[in-house]
Design an enzyme around this catalytic site. Structure first.
Site: not given
Length: 318
Positions: A209, A178, A175, A189
């Site tokens: 994932e 921001t 997961c 990034k």
């Protein structure tokens, strides 16, 4: 029961599983989560509008405003309790080990088992800004990496990513978020690049994932493109680099490298194997136009893979 165990598992839980035993549960979950329950949060000096439903326990699940301590992530309904807590709270950073420091940017690693309440609070808080049907209760199987901005008042949480301790699929990120008040500052990034730097240190390429959200796909494709084209631009063209070599150099799994190169029309199938076809004109144009992006600096990362720590008895702070 078994359906509850599945729902409470610590990874991503996706609706429409096709399991008839879960159909009723999924329908109920869908109805509940259609409606945003918490309107906004106060976090540090920011008032932030919530975007989505999050399963805070009653009576917090119906609060118009939740007040969050940005160091412990304790949540409160009443401003007077919040102000009292802030005045008395001894903490000035997340718990866990600091593994990265670059100027005012600092990252902490937390074991979900050791810091259960903080990590559960982080997941509840993050769900206010994440659309996919993710429910975190069991945080024990995960490591959490909390990104902070440091000033005289402490280390303020900016975002985080979580990662399974053991992943059969080689996922290096479960997961990612921001927080809205820090978006558009290049942290996304940075977080992605940090997850790959950890994979490189572990000596095993990783991948986020699946399934990725639409926004996640765009962010990752942009990151993969940047890393691959920057790598190619530093080579003379005489090196016979295999895709598996690129994977080890970058920490990116071969299937993600192949799909990115296919999207750039830079891969050919020749004599039974994939061959990278670098167009120099395209490469020069990209490098001339590429934006400066914020990436993890390996020199600022003081982190030892957990497998090595178990062998040598070292810690992240060694």
């Amino acid at each position: 029961n078994s359906s509850d165990a599945l729902l409470r598992r610590g990874g991503n839980w996706h609706g429409n599983s096709g399991n008839p035993d879960l159909a009723e549960l999924e329908a109920e979950h869908h109805e509940i989560t259609k409606v945003k329950n918490v309107a906004q949060i106060v976090m540090g000096k920011y008032l932030v509008e919530a975007w989505y439903y999050s399963p805070f326990p009653p009576p917090y699940d119906r609060a118009d405003t939740l007040y969050i301590c940005e160091f412990t992530l304790k949540y409160m309904r009443k401003p007077r309790f919040f102000l009292k807590h802030c005045a008395e709270c001894p903490h000035k950073s997340p718990p866990g080990d600091e593994i990265y420091r670059e100027g005012r940017l600092s990252v902490y690693e937390l074991d979900g088992k050791d810091h259960r309440v903080y990590c559960q609070n982080l997941c509840l808080l993050a769900k206010l800004f994440l659309d996919h049907k993710t429910l975190y209760y069991d945080v024990d199987p995960f490591y959490f990496y909390v990104i902070t901005e440091v000033d005289d008042e402490g280390a303020h949480i900016v975002g985080y990513f979580s990662k399974e301790k053991v992943s059969a699929e080689d996922y290096n990120l479960a997961c990612i978020l921001t927080f809205p008040q820090y978006q558009k500052c290049g942290y996304g990034k940075f977080i992605i690049s940090l997850s790959y730097e950890l994979s490189k240190r572990e000596g095993k390429p990783g991948s986020p994932e699946k399934p990725l959200s639409d926004l996640g796909k765009i962010s990752y494709r942009s990151y993969w493109t940047h890393v691959l084209l920057t790598l190619f631009s530093s080579q003379t063209g005489e090196e016979n680099v295999q895709i598996k070599d690129i994977s080890l150099m970058t920490g990116i799994k071969t299937e993600d490298i192949i799909s990115t190169l296919q999207s750039l029309n830079m891969i050919r199938f020749w004599k039974g194997q994939h061959v990278v076809f670098v167009m120099q004109d395209f490469l020069k144009k990209y490098m001339a136009q590429k934006k400066k992006i914020r990436l993890c600096d390996p020199k600022c990362l003081t982190w030892i893979p957990h497998a090595e720590r178990k062998k040598g008895g070292s810690s992240a702070s060694d």
